[in-house]
Design a protein around this motif. Structure first.
Motif, PDB file in Angstrom:
ATOM      1  N   THR A 199       1.692   4.013  -3.510  1.00  0.00           N
ATOM      2  CA  THR A 199       1.103   5.338  -3.294  1.00  0.00           C
ATOM      3  C   THR A 199       1.860   6.379  -4.097  1.00  0.00           C
ATOM      4  OG1 THR A 199       0.474   4.664  -1.072  1.00  0.00           O
ATOM      5  CG2 THR A 199       0.476   7.016  -1.521  1.00  0.00           C
ATOM      6  N   ASP A 200       1.111   7.337  -4.646  1.00  0.00           N
ATOM      7  CA  ASP A 200       1.725   8.429  -5.403  1.00  0.00           C
ATOM      8  C   ASP A 200       2.607   9.270  -4.494  1.00  0.00           C
ATOM      9  OD1 ASP A 200       0.365   7.652  -7.678  1.00  0.00           O
ATOM     10  OD2 ASP A 200      -1.388   8.890  -7.188  1.00  0.00           O
ATOM     11  N   LYS A 208      -1.280  11.653   0.433  1.00  0.00           N
ATOM     12  CA  LYS A 208      -1.527  10.227   0.179  1.00  0.00           C
ATOM     13  C   LYS A 208      -0.483   9.359   0.863  1.00  0.00           C
ATOM     14  CE  LYS A 208      -4.089  10.442  -4.148  1.00  0.00           C
ATOM     15  NZ  LYS A 208      -4.154   9.982  -5.531  1.00  0.00           N
ATOM     16  N   ILE A 209       0.765   9.814   0.835  1.00  0.00           N
ATOM     17  CA  ILE A 209       1.827   9.048   1.493  1.00  0.00           C
ATOM     18  C   ILE A 209       1.560   8.992   2.992  1.00  0.00           C
ATOM     19  CG2 ILE A 209       4.282   9.031   2.077  1.00  0.00           C
ATOM     20  CD1 ILE A 209       4.830  10.151  -0.703  1.00  0.00           C
ATOM     21  N   ALA A 239      -1.093   6.572   3.827  1.00  0.00           N
ATOM     22  CA  ALA A 239      -0.699   5.185   3.597  1.00  0.00           C
ATOM     23  C   ALA A 239       0.300   4.701   4.650  1.00  0.00           C
ATOM     24  CB  ALA A 239      -0.091   5.037   2.202  1.00  0.00           C
ATOM     25  N   ASN A 242       0.831  -1.203   0.000  1.00  0.00           N
ATOM     26  CA  ASN A 242       0.000   0.000   0.000  1.00  0.00           C
ATOM     27  C   ASN A 242       0.867   1.255   0.000  1.00  0.00           C
ATOM     28  OD1 ASN A 242      -2.336   1.601   0.126  1.00  0.00           O
ATOM     29  ND2 ASN A 242      -2.251   1.624   2.359  1.00  0.00           N
ATOM     30  N   VAL A 243       1.932   1.260   0.774  1.00  0.00           N
ATOM     31  CA  VAL A 243       2.840   2.414   0.816  1.00  0.00           C
ATOM     32  C   VAL A 243       3.621   2.505  -0.493  1.00  0.00           C
ATOM     33  CG1 VAL A 243       4.893   3.375   1.947  1.00  0.00           C
ATOM     34  CG2 VAL A 243       3.038   2.432   3.320  1.00  0.00           C
TER      35      VAL A 243
END
Length: 151
Positions: free
Chosen positions: A31-32, A37-38, A41, A27-28
């Motif tokens: 991530t963009d 978002k980071i 995540a 998931n991390v």
């Protein structure tokens, strides 16, 4: 519960925890590069890791205490060892000083004024470490000499 069943249950628990960790890592990874978002995540991964750390510490402490309670001879030795460490800490506290803490320019650091409790503990723990190193060194030399005499 026999050893085989316990081993299988532990294997399943480790596998489940590993899969959760892998999923959170993926998931991390996908991530963009957008900071929001980071952050969203990474949060669950940090929470999961922290929870595992706390669980490990609690389990280790509980199992250690159970092991000591089941074996009174080891409990006695442990309590004697803790008593000796406490005596060394008291001696170190008496040897420690509460001199002010200075920076590289010789100015007193904030919170490091003369007589501050933190100064006393810093000095005490430096003495404590020194005493433990000396004791450990003496045991090392004694064991080395004992080995040389035997051979």
């Amino acid at each position: 519960m026999n050893n085989s069943k316990f081993s299988k249950i532990l294997t399943i628990i480790v596998a489940v925890l590993s899969l959760i960790g892998i999923a959170l890592f993926i998931n991390v990874s996908v991530t963009d590069d957008i900071p929001e978002k980071i952050s969203s995540a990474v949060g669950p991964l940090i929470t999961f890791s922290t929870s595992l750390l706390y669980a490990t510490v609690v389990i280790t402490i509980v199992l250690s205490i159970l092991g000591l309670v089941k074996n009174p001879e080891n409990l006695k030795k442990t309590l004697i060892g803790l008593g000796v460490m406490l005596v060394l800490l008291v001696v170190s506290y008496l040897l420690g000083d509460s001199e002010p803490v200075l920076d590289a320019q010789g100015k007193v650091l904030e919170g490091g004024e003369l007589g501050a409790a933190s100064n006393q503990w810093v000095g005490s723990l430096i003495w404590y470490s020194t005493i433990l190193v000396l004791i450990g060194g003496l045991f090392f030399v004694f064991d080395l000499l004992k080995g040389l005499v035997k051979s």
